[in-house]
Every structure is written in C-alpha cells, then in structure tokens.
Design a protein around this motif. Structure first.
Motif, short mmCIF file in Angstrom:
data_model
loop_
_atom_site.label_atom_id
_atom_site.label_comp_id
_atom_site.label_asym_id
_atom_site.label_seq_id
_atom_site.Cartn_x
_atom_site.Cartn_y
_atom_site.Cartn_z
N LEU A 201 0.83 -1.20 0.00
CA LEU A 201 0.00 0.00 0.00
C LEU A 201 0.87 1.26 0.00
N ALA A 202 1.94 1.22 0.80
CA ALA A 202 2.85 2.36 0.86
C ALA A 202 3.43 2.64 -0.52
N ALA A 203 3.80 1.55 -1.22
CA ALA A 203 4.39 1.72 -2.55
C ALA A 203 3.36 2.27 -3.53
N LEU A 204 2.13 1.72 -3.46
CA LEU A 204 1.08 2.16 -4.38
C LEU A 204 0.74 3.63 -4.19
N PHE A 205 0.61 4.02 -2.92
CA PHE A 205 0.13 5.38 -2.65
C PHE A 205 1.25 6.32 -2.23
N ALA A 206 2.49 5.99 -2.61
CA ALA A 206 3.63 6.83 -2.21
C ALA A 206 3.42 8.30 -2.53
N PRO A 207 2.92 8.65 -3.73
CA PRO A 207 2.76 10.08 -4.03
C PRO A 207 1.75 10.77 -3.11
N LEU A 208 0.73 10.01 -2.68
CA LEU A 208 -0.28 10.61 -1.81
C LEU A 208 0.21 10.73 -0.38
N LEU A 209 0.98 9.71 0.06
CA LEU A 209 1.38 9.66 1.46
C LEU A 209 2.60 10.53 1.75
N SER A 210 3.42 10.80 0.73
CA SER A 210 4.66 11.52 0.97
C SER A 210 4.40 12.97 1.33
N PRO A 211 5.05 13.44 2.41
CA PRO A 211 4.89 14.85 2.77
C PRO A 211 5.65 15.78 1.83
N ALA A 212 6.66 15.23 1.12
CA ALA A 212 7.44 16.09 0.23
C ALA A 212 7.98 15.26 -0.92
N LEU B 134 10.08 -3.36 -4.18
CA LEU B 134 9.06 -4.36 -4.49
C LEU B 134 9.02 -4.65 -5.99
N LEU B 135 9.16 -3.60 -6.79
CA LEU B 135 9.15 -3.81 -8.25
C LEU B 135 10.34 -4.64 -8.69
N VAL B 136 11.52 -4.30 -8.14
CA VAL B 136 12.73 -5.03 -8.52
C VAL B 136 12.63 -6.49 -8.09
N GLY B 137 12.15 -6.70 -6.87
CA GLY B 137 11.97 -8.08 -6.39
C GLY B 137 11.03 -8.85 -7.30
N ALA B 138 9.89 -8.22 -7.62
CA ALA B 138 8.91 -8.89 -8.47
C ALA B 138 9.49 -9.16 -9.86
N ALA B 139 10.27 -8.20 -10.37
CA ALA B 139 10.84 -8.38 -11.71
C ALA B 139 11.81 -9.55 -11.72
N VAL B 140 12.68 -9.62 -10.71
CA VAL B 140 13.63 -10.72 -10.65
C VAL B 140 12.90 -12.06 -10.59
N VAL B 141 11.89 -12.12 -9.72
CA VAL B 141 11.16 -13.38 -9.57
C VAL B 141 10.44 -13.74 -10.87
N LEU B 142 9.86 -12.74 -11.53
CA LEU B 142 9.15 -13.01 -12.78
C LEU B 142 10.11 -13.50 -13.87
N ARG C 47 11.36 9.32 0.97
CA ARG C 47 12.33 8.46 0.30
C ARG C 47 12.08 6.99 0.61
N ILE C 48 11.68 6.70 1.85
CA ILE C 48 11.36 5.31 2.22
C ILE C 48 10.15 4.83 1.42
N LEU C 49 9.12 5.68 1.33
CA LEU C 49 7.90 5.30 0.61
C LEU C 49 8.20 5.02 -0.86
N TYR C 50 8.94 5.94 -1.50
CA TYR C 50 9.27 5.71 -2.91
C TYR C 50 10.24 4.53 -3.05
N GLY C 51 11.08 4.34 -2.03
CA GLY C 51 12.00 3.20 -2.03
C GLY C 51 11.24 1.88 -2.04
N ALA C 52 10.10 1.84 -1.35
CA ALA C 52 9.28 0.63 -1.33
C ALA C 52 8.86 0.26 -2.75
N ARG C 53 8.53 1.29 -3.54
CA ARG C 53 8.16 1.04 -4.95
C ARG C 53 9.30 0.32 -5.66
N ILE C 54 10.51 0.90 -5.53
CA ILE C 54 11.65 0.34 -6.25
C ILE C 54 11.92 -1.09 -5.80
#
Lengths: 293, 335
Positions: free
Chosen positions: A42-53, A94-102, A85-92
């Motif tokens: 959820l943090a990764a999905l909504f990073a733009p909404l949740l990020s204060p800056a 999780l995506l990288v993990g999923a890409a490697v596994v795929l 940075r943590i929130l946007y980092g979650a995106r990276i």
C-alpha cells in the motif's frame, strides 16, 4: 535462495485448500507477514499521496534533522524528507523483487519443464548449464555485469536474475519428473491430449504451490541483493530513493545521524523478513511435516 | 570412492569451462572501450592500436577465447589494466585476506549457530528458544552492510573497544608472508603483539560476515536436533539409563549434524557475496574489495579473474561436503 523440494503436490480439493489458507492465516507469524507486506504494498502504491514532500527535493537548511512531528523519519544531509524516500524506495524494492522473480521464474520454469519433460541429453545439458550459473556468487557476477555494461538498477536486475533462474529450473524439473509418470498424466496422454496441453493444463497447475514458496523466498533474496549492489555503487544510482543507496549515503553519518541508515535498514528487514515468514508459512501449508522448523 | 571423486572432478572441469565461457562472453559485451579507458582521452590512435595488439584485442572472438582458455590453463589470468600487474599475482596478494576473513566468519557461525541451535532444541519453548528464533529471523533479513556499519559505529567509533578498518593498525608492519593470513603468519613468527592486533582487527568483520550464516545454522541445527531427539534410538538410549550428556553428544548430535554439514557447505560457498560487502565496509584488502575497485575502473581482466576464482569456490566446497557426508554416514550412497 532456499531451494524447496516437495513431493505432495497433488491438487487438493478447492474447499480444503481454502480451509488450509484460512488456517495458515490464523498462525500469528503468517498473519503478521501478510499484514507487513500488505502495508508496504500500500505504501508503494500510494507513495505520491502519502509523501509529505518530493523524495528528491533538497532543503539544505533543513539538513540532518532528527525524527520529530515535523519530519517523521528525519531528514538527510541535503534536507530530503526520509519518509518520502522510504515510501518511494518501497516502490523500487518491491518492483525489482517482483521483476527478478518473474524473469527468473519464467525462464527457469520453461527450461526446467523442458529438461524434465524431454529428458535425455536435453535434460543433461540444461542441468550442467544450471551448475555453471550456480557457481557464480551473485554479487560478483553482478559486478562483472556492471563492469561490462555499466552500473544501473536494470543491470543489477539482469545480474540477479541470471543467478536466480537455475533454482526454478531445478525445482520445476524435479516436479515434472515426479508428476509425468502419474496416472492422470498417463491417462491424458492415452486419450490423445496434445503434449503442450498436458504441460499447461495438467502439469503446471500442480506445480504452482512449490513455485509460490520459492518465489516468496526469492523476493526477499532479490531485494537484499539489489540493496547490497546499490550500497556498493553497482545498482541504483544516487539520488534515486533506493534503500541500499540511502544506507550508503548514511555511511559517514552513522554516529551523528542514526536515523539516516536505520529507517531504510528497518524497511529492508521488515519486507525481507515478511517474505521469508510468508515462504515458511506457505511451505508448512504444503508439507505439515515441516511445521515449526 | 575414488570413482566418485573422479566423476565429481570431471563435472567440476565442465563447470569451469562453462564459467570461463561466460566470463569471456561478458568481456565481449563491453560498450566502453577498455583500452581507451585505460589510456585516457588524450591517447593517440597509434598508441591505442599498439596497446590493443599488445592485449590481443584485434583478433576474432572465438580465437580470443581459445587463447584466453589456453592462458588460463597455465595459470595466467591476464594483466590488470589498472595495476599493470598479472591478475594472478594480484589475486595471490588479495586472496589470503578473504580466506582469513571467511574462515573466521565460519568459525563464529559454527560455534554460535550450532551451540545456540542445540540449546534452543533441548530447551524447547523456553526463553532461549524464543531468543534464538528472533535472532534467526532478524539474522535472515537485516542487511549485512547495515550490520557492518552498525558494529563499526558502536564498537569502534563510540565505545573504542575494537580497532577500525584495515587488517592491522597503520603503524604496524605485516608479519613475514607465509600463508598471507596475518593471524597465522604472526603466530608462526612468534610475534604476539602483532597476533593480538590482527585478531582484534578480525573480530568485527568476522562477526558481520558470519552473523547471517549463524542465523541459518542455528535454524538448521535446531530443527535437525528436534527431529533426532524424537527418534526411537534416542528414547532407547535414555531408557537404558545413559547420562543425558552421553545421549546428547553420542547419539543425537552426530546424527543431527548431517544436514547441518550440508548447510555449512552451502553457507560457506555463499560467503563470497557477503565478503564483497563486508570488505568494502571494513577496508579489508581481500578479493571482494579488489573486485569492487576493479569493476569501478572497468578493469575487465581483473574482474574476470576474480569472477573465475570465485566461481571455482562453490563447486569445490560442494564436492568436499559430499565427501564429508559419506564419511559421516556411510549409508549415504555414492553414485
């Protein structure tokens, strides 16, 4: 990369499987891992909404501020907001993990099924190839690839996939060997079902469960590897808000600004730990003999 | 037994040929010209051509591979573009530091992991067991590079209990080289202050590199012990009135160690990836750091050399484990 081998892969009736999942979720460790992972997704999905800056926005006057109400996880030396940075980092991650596994999952499955189903010299040759890729330590091969192609997140991903796919090839080959002599496969062949259909409709569905267990472990492994590569400069590059890059940027501030490295490290720990626990839980589900290990 | 070892060696050779093909293929992918990178932007065309000829880079790829393989067979890993030395010589200088670090890390992992694993198994569901479980979970998920930074900040920067980066204090000269491992060499030289200093320098990197393996071994030992302790022959031994210690050590432990040994082989083979990170953090002049600095400066012969050496480790360790397996339990068949 834990390799799992399971022999009881016969498809259970759907009802009992649903009950199994429910009972797995009642185990505190599995429930906790699902909760943690859901939170990060959820943090990764909504990073733009949740990020204060903006995660890249600098404000040097606000540099190295400790965690507080105004800056939940504090700020780094350039005054960038660590929460963002943590929130946007979650995106990276999780995506990288999923890409490697795929990537490695698909490649490994194709080659593993081919080896197990065709057998003979094809099998022998493919298994020797997996031996070769198994021999490389992930980070060293990744560095060699980075050295040849240049350091980037994309090349880190290629490198880690290159050392991960053999796990799936071995796993799936073993599964095919175990399943292809079973009655339901023989029956399908006898009534003239084409080979590709046997593989897709009869073999693959029965191999999904161990595949999922392995994928769960490898998500964690891939996320750690990418963070490690980025930490030494061969993965994501600054100023990308990747967790390994963030820890690397915090190196000289360990004593003065503990929060800079701690929050990205905790994030890695929670996500990787979450996937490991989930893998354990799924494995127990498939093979109750292993419960509690 | 001999036939088994021979078969494994043939397999090993095949793997190594494959590994050399891959390292070679990688070097052919380079989009940046390593020669131009080595000579700098101001090099004249004739200089570049001469250097290219000197390195044999002007011939077709297949021929280059065969001469590469032929040189490998003679122990020639090529010449480093960065250090201008033979890569094999460079590796000889850097390898002992990594071996020393890896062995120390394995020692930490085996002692702590196996001891805690046994303790957790015989005191099942106690606080020791709970602690062991938490440690195993955290150990498997907290990134090694953060642990390195953490112990360095804590035990060196803050508490000053242990020395910082490097293998020795900067003012000290290394012992005369025998094995290249400072601890063993200073022991052989009978130089106690040097031994003490090198051991102190070894503690933090060894703990950092070893803690992940500790977690893995702990998990494995615990579950393996639990399985064995539930077996009939253990109950029989207890019923015979043997002392707990004897049952534990003679009957349970030896059998529980078989899967643990496999795990030791697997973790040992995978230490090198962790060593890259640990060596970077602790300024430890080993293979990992050599690989990193070489890769940064696009020194491909050096990177290929390290990759090749690293890829030898895992299959060799694997083979040794298989042989050890047989010694521990002769029933385990050797094909």
């Amino acid at each position: 990369m834990t390799t799992v081998s399971l022999d009881n892969t016969t498809a259970a009736a759907p009802v009992s499987r649903r009950r199994q999942i429910a009972s797995a979720l009642r185990q505190p460790a599995v429930a906790a891992s699902v909760l943690i992972l859901l939170l990060f997704v959820l943090a990764a999905l909504f990073a733009p909404l949740l990020s204060p800056a903006d995660p890249l926005a600098q404000n040097v006057l606000n540099g190295l501020k400790p965690p507080s109400g105004a800056h939940l996880f504090g700020t780094d030396k350039l005054g960038r907001e660590l929460v963002s940075r943590i929130l946007y980092g979650a995106r990276i991650s999780l995506l990288v993990g999923a890409a490697v596994v795929l990537i490695s999952g698909i490649l490994g499955t194709l080659l593993g099924v081919l080896a197990g189903y065709v057998g003979g010299w094809v099998d022998e040759a493919l298994m020797r190839v997996t031996d070769i890729f198994f021999a490389f330590p992930a980070l060293i091969l990744a560095m060699a690839i980075a050295g040849a192609l240049g350091p980037s997140l994309q090349n880190a991903l290629i490198a880690i996939s290159a050392v991960t796919w053999p796990v799936y090839a071995r796993l799936l080959r073993g599964q095919v060997l175990a399943l292809k002599e079973r009655e339901f496969v023989l029956a399908a062949r006898t009534v003239g079902v084409p080979e590709w259909r046997i593989i897709l409709r009869h073999l693959l569905p029965n191999m999904l469960a161990p595949l999922l267990v392995q994928a769960s472990f490898d998500m964690g492994g891939a996320i750690t590897s990418v963070a490690g590569l980025s930490f030494i400069g061969f993965g994501a590059q600054p100023p990308t808000p990747e967790w390994g890059v963030m820890i690397s940027e915090a190196r000289t501030y360990m004593a003065t600004a503990w929060w800079m490295a701690t929050f990205p490290a905790l994030s890695i720990m929670l996500v990787v730990g979450g996937f490991n626990l989930l893998g354990d839980g799924l494995r127990d589900l498939l093979d109750p003999r292993l419960r509690g290990r | 037994m001999i036939r088994f070892i021979l078969r494994r060696i043939v397999g090993l050779v095949l793997v190594l040929v494959g590994v050399s093909v891959i390292t070679f293929a990688l070097s052919q992918l380079v989009p940046i010209d390593p020669v131009a990178a080595a000579l700098g932007q101001n090099a004249r065309n004739e200089q570049i051509e001469a250097y290219r000829k000197e390195l044999g880079l002007d011939r077709p790829a297949v021929l280059q591979y065969f001469s590469y393989a032929a040189r490998l067979l003679q122990g020639d890993l090529g010449k480093s573009i960065r250090t201008r030395r033979a890569v094999a010589d460079d590796l000889r200088d850097f390898l002992p530091a990594t071996i020393e670090l890896s062995l120390a890390a394995m020692l930490v992992a085996c002692v702590l992991g196996i001891a805690l694993g046994i303790l957790a198994a015989i005191r099942r569901n106690s606080w020791v067991d709970a602690l062991a479980r938490v440690f195993a979970l955290v150990g498997g998920s907290l990134p090694i590079f953060f642990v390195g930074l953490l112990v360095l900040a804590l035990f060196y920067s803050r508490l000053r209990w242990l020395p910082g980066p490097g293998r020795l204090d900067a003012v000290l000269t290394p012992p005369p080289r025998v094995t290249g491992m400072y601890t063993i060499d200073s022991l052989l030289a009978g130089n106690w202050p040097l031994l003490k200093n090198s051991l102190q320098h070894l503690v933090l990197p060894a703990v950092t590199l070893g803690y992940f393996s500790t977690a893995v071994l702990l998990r494995m030992t615990r579950s393996s012990m639990l399985e064995v302790l539930g077996q009939d022959y253990v109950r029989t031994a207890q019923a015979k009135g043997l002392r707990d210690r004897v049952v534990l050590l003679r009957h349970a432990l030896k059998n529980a160690m078989i899967p643990v040994l496999t795990t030791i082989g697997i973790v040992f083979g995978s230490l090198l990836s962790g060593a890259v990170l640990t060596e970077t953090i602790f300024g430890w002049p080993g293979l990992g750091r050599y690989a990193t600095t070489s890769a940064v400066s696009l020194d491909l012969p050096a990177v290929m050399g390290v990759t090749l050496v690293a890829a030898v480790v895992y299959p060799v360790v694997n083979m040794l484990v298989d042989i050890g397996y047989h010694l521990l339990d002769p029933r385990i068949g050797i094909r």
